[in-house]
Design a protein around this motif. Structure first.
Motif, PDB file in Angstrom:
ATOM      1  N   LEU A 118       0.811  -1.223   0.000  1.00 40.16           N
ATOM      2  CA  LEU A 118       0.000   0.000   0.000  1.00 40.16           C
ATOM      3  C   LEU A 118       0.847   1.276   0.000  1.00 40.16           C
ATOM      4  O   LEU A 118       0.322   2.370   0.203  1.00 40.16           O
ATOM      5  N   ARG A 119       2.119   1.117  -0.219  1.00 41.40           N
ATOM      6  CA  ARG A 119       3.037   2.268  -0.116  1.00 41.40           C
ATOM      7  C   ARG A 119       2.587   3.444  -0.990  1.00 41.40           C
ATOM      8  O   ARG A 119       2.506   4.584  -0.539  1.00 41.40           O
ATOM      9  N   GLU A 120       2.279   3.189  -2.257  1.00 42.96           N
ATOM     10  CA  GLU A 120       1.928   4.276  -3.174  1.00 42.96           C
ATOM     11  C   GLU A 120       0.595   4.937  -2.825  1.00 42.96           C
ATOM     12  O   GLU A 120       0.531   6.175  -2.720  1.00 42.96           O
ATOM     13  N   PRO A 121      -0.516   4.170  -2.642  1.00 40.55           N
ATOM     14  CA  PRO A 121      -1.772   4.851  -2.298  1.00 40.55           C
ATOM     15  C   PRO A 121      -1.712   5.568  -0.947  1.00 40.55           C
ATOM     16  O   PRO A 121      -2.302   6.646  -0.797  1.00 40.55           O
ATOM     17  N   LEU A 122      -0.992   5.004   0.016  1.00 43.12           N
ATOM     18  CA  LEU A 122      -0.878   5.684   1.314  1.00 43.12           C
ATOM     19  C   LEU A 122      -0.086   6.977   1.173  1.00 43.12           C
ATOM     20  O   LEU A 122      -0.372   7.963   1.864  1.00 43.12           O
ATOM     21  N   ALA A 123       0.894   6.999   0.281  1.00 36.45           N
ATOM     22  CA  ALA A 123       1.647   8.235   0.036  1.00 36.45           C
ATOM     23  C   ALA A 123       0.724   9.312  -0.527  1.00 36.45           C
ATOM     24  O   ALA A 123       0.836  10.498  -0.167  1.00 36.45           O
ATOM     25  N   ARG A 124      -0.230   8.911  -1.375  1.00 35.29           N
ATOM     26  CA  ARG A 124      -1.175   9.883  -1.938  1.00 35.29           C
ATOM     27  C   ARG A 124      -2.158  10.364  -0.869  1.00 35.29           C
ATOM     28  O   ARG A 124      -2.553  11.538  -0.864  1.00 35.29           O
ATOM     29  N   VAL A 125      -2.554   9.475   0.030  1.00 38.28           N
ATOM     30  CA  VAL A 125      -3.418   9.884   1.137  1.00 38.28           C
ATOM     31  C   VAL A 125      -2.701  10.910   2.005  1.00 38.28           C
ATOM     32  O   VAL A 125      -3.266  11.950   2.372  1.00 38.28           O
ATOM     33  N   ARG A 126      -1.447  10.643   2.314  1.00 46.80           N
ATOM     34  CA  ARG A 126      -0.673  11.580   3.137  1.00 46.80           C
ATOM     35  C   ARG A 126      -0.532  12.930   2.433  1.00 46.80           C
ATOM     36  O   ARG A 126      -0.625  13.983   3.066  1.00 46.80           O
ATOM     37  N   ALA A 127      -0.315  12.908   1.125  1.00 40.95           N
ATOM     38  CA  ALA A 127      -0.185  14.161   0.370  1.00 40.95           C
ATOM     39  C   ALA A 127      -1.485  14.954   0.433  1.00 40.95           C
ATOM     40  O   ALA A 127      -1.467  16.191   0.557  1.00 40.95           O
ATOM     41  N   ARG A 160     -11.998  16.526  -0.763  1.00 40.71           N
ATOM     42  CA  ARG A 160     -10.617  16.993  -0.851  1.00 40.71           C
ATOM     43  C   ARG A 160      -9.749  15.887  -1.458  1.00 40.71           C
ATOM     44  O   ARG A 160      -9.732  14.764  -0.973  1.00 40.71           O
ATOM     45  N   GLY A 161      -9.049  16.219  -2.513  1.00 41.01           N
ATOM     46  CA  GLY A 161      -8.182  15.242  -3.159  1.00 41.01           C
ATOM     47  C   GLY A 161      -8.953  14.271  -4.034  1.00 41.01           C
ATOM     48  O   GLY A 161     -10.127  14.460  -4.349  1.00 41.01           O
ATOM     49  N   GLU A 162      -8.286  13.212  -4.406  1.00 40.74           N
ATOM     50  CA  GLU A 162      -8.822  12.219  -5.326  1.00 40.74           C
ATOM     51  C   GLU A 162      -9.587  11.123  -4.587  1.00 40.74           C
ATOM     52  O   GLU A 162      -9.594  11.064  -3.357  1.00 40.74           O
ATOM     53  N   ASN A 163     -10.211  10.239  -5.360  1.00 41.54           N
ATOM     54  CA  ASN A 163     -10.723   8.985  -4.823  1.00 41.54           C
ATOM     55  C   ASN A 163      -9.578   7.978  -4.808  1.00 41.54           C
ATOM     56  O   ASN A 163      -8.839   7.865  -5.791  1.00 41.54           O
ATOM     57  N   PHE A 164      -9.466   7.247  -3.719  1.00 46.18           N
ATOM     58  CA  PHE A 164      -8.387   6.268  -3.579  1.00 46.18           C
ATOM     59  C   PHE A 164      -8.983   4.872  -3.732  1.00 46.18           C
ATOM     60  O   PHE A 164      -9.738   4.413  -2.877  1.00 46.18           O
ATOM     61  N   ALA A 165      -8.643   4.204  -4.829  1.00 48.86           N
ATOM     62  CA  ALA A 165      -9.275   2.927  -5.154  1.00 48.86           C
ATOM     63  C   ALA A 165      -8.764   1.803  -4.257  1.00 48.86           C
ATOM     64  O   ALA A 165      -7.656   1.867  -3.712  1.00 48.86           O
ATOM     65  N   GLY A 166      -9.631   0.792  -4.095  1.00 51.10           N
ATOM     66  CA  GLY A 166      -9.202  -0.432  -3.431  1.00 51.10           C
ATOM     67  C   GLY A 166      -9.703  -0.579  -2.010  1.00 51.10           C
ATOM     68  O   GLY A 166      -9.587   0.341  -1.201  1.00 51.10           O
ATOM     69  N   LYS A 167     -10.266  -1.759  -1.720  1.00 48.94           N
ATOM     70  CA  LYS A 167     -10.743  -2.049  -0.370  1.00 48.94           C
ATOM     71  C   LYS A 167      -9.586  -2.176   0.619  1.00 48.94           C
ATOM     72  O   LYS A 167      -9.702  -1.793   1.784  1.00 48.94           O
ATOM     73  N   ALA A 168      -8.451  -2.718   0.151  1.00 50.14           N
ATOM     74  CA  ALA A 168      -7.316  -2.931   1.055  1.00 50.14           C
ATOM     75  C   ALA A 168      -6.851  -1.624   1.680  1.00 50.14           C
ATOM     76  O   ALA A 168      -6.477  -1.586   2.865  1.00 50.14           O
ATOM     77  N   LEU A 169      -6.881  -0.545   0.894  1.00 54.01           N
ATOM     78  CA  LEU A 169      -6.480   0.751   1.440  1.00 54.01           C
ATOM     79  C   LEU A 169      -7.438   1.191   2.536  1.00 54.01           C
ATOM     80  O   LEU A 169      -7.012   1.632   3.612  1.00 54.01           O
ATOM     81  N   ASN A 170      -8.743   1.083   2.287  1.00 49.77           N
ATOM     82  CA  ASN A 170      -9.697   1.509   3.307  1.00 49.77           C
ATOM     83  C   ASN A 170      -9.630   0.627   4.537  1.00 49.77           C
ATOM     84  O   ASN A 170      -9.761   1.106   5.663  1.00 49.77           O
ATOM     85  N   ASP A 171      -9.411  -0.678   4.335  1.00 52.60           N
ATOM     86  CA  ASP A 171      -9.233  -1.570   5.482  1.00 52.60           C
ATOM     87  C   ASP A 171      -8.087  -1.078   6.365  1.00 52.60           C
ATOM     88  O   ASP A 171      -8.195  -1.057   7.598  1.00 52.60           O
ATOM     89  N   ALA A 172      -6.996  -0.694   5.719  1.00 49.51           N
ATOM     90  CA  ALA A 172      -5.833  -0.218   6.474  1.00 49.51           C
ATOM     91  C   ALA A 172      -6.170   1.037   7.266  1.00 49.51           C
ATOM     92  O   ALA A 172      -5.812   1.162   8.453  1.00 49.51           O
ATOM     93  N   LEU A 173      -6.890   1.976   6.647  1.00 54.88           N
ATOM     94  CA  LEU A 173      -7.273   3.203   7.353  1.00 54.88           C
ATOM     95  C   LEU A 173      -8.232   2.896   8.501  1.00 54.88           C
ATOM     96  O   LEU A 173      -8.088   3.449   9.602  1.00 54.88           O
TER      97      LEU A 173
END
Length: 198
Positions: A118-127, A160-173
């Protein structure tokens, strides 16, 4: 006649909240009992709410919304269904403070392999969080998930910002608040409390 009218009005006032409760008070903050997310027809219910504290400071009221059904954390995380984490700031929260808590919760709940995937999508969330900047006292932040759209962040109902695709990302959050090692264990209990009864 006046006394009778007063009695009837008082009786009605007592009955209406019981039949039409539409909000819940959590530490002086009103959270809606129901929510409907953009892009989803499902109505979500407020499972529970509590206050996130750190070093005796109260940072925000937090509410967890999910569809009707089991309110245990494993069920919420397994189901690919709409859900929402809802925050109401009790003080000014800088992006540094918010990201510190987010990163701590992620580190405590993700394996090295999960974090790497999840390194890349989490980097976009942080941005996106850095771009939002400080969250003002009283601001309302929603972290919404709709399966076909992914995760989105709203501040005072403004996306604010983009939509972040993927269930795995939301699970992590979500695991930051309701994972096995949540950021605040007492808050996790409060978030899941009513859902366990439902």
């Amino acid at each position: 006649m006046n006394a009778r009218r007063v009695f009837l009005a008082a009786t009605a006032a007592l009955l209406v909240p019981a039949r039409h409760a539409a909000a819940r008070d959590v530490s002086g903050v009103v959270l809606p009992e129901r929510a409907r997310l953009e892009g989803s027809e499902a109505e979500l219910r407020l499972l529970g709410g509590g206050v996130f504290r750190f070093f005796f400071l109260r940072y925000y009221v937090c509410g967890l919304y999910a569809p009707d059904g089991p309110g245990e954390a494993p069920a919420i995380l397994v189901n690919d269904a709409p859900r929402r984490i809802y925050l109401v700031a009790l003080r000014r929260i800088t992006s540094f403070e918010f990201l510190w808590g987010l990163d701590q919760g992620l580190a405590d709940n993700l394996s090295p392999a999960e974090a790497d995937a999840l390194r890349e999508p989490l980097a976009r969330v942080r941005a996106t969080i850095r771009a939002i900047g400080a969250i003002a006292r009283g601001a309302r932040v929603a972290i919404d998930y709709v399966p076909r759209d992914g995760t989105r962040i709203l501040v005072d109902d403004r996306r604010r910002g983009e939509n972040f695709a993927g269930k795995a990302l939301n699970d992590a959050l979500m695991r930051v608040w309701i994972g096995e090692r949540p950021l605040d264990a007492s808050l996790k209990e409060a978030l899941l409390g009513d859902g366990r009864k439902g």
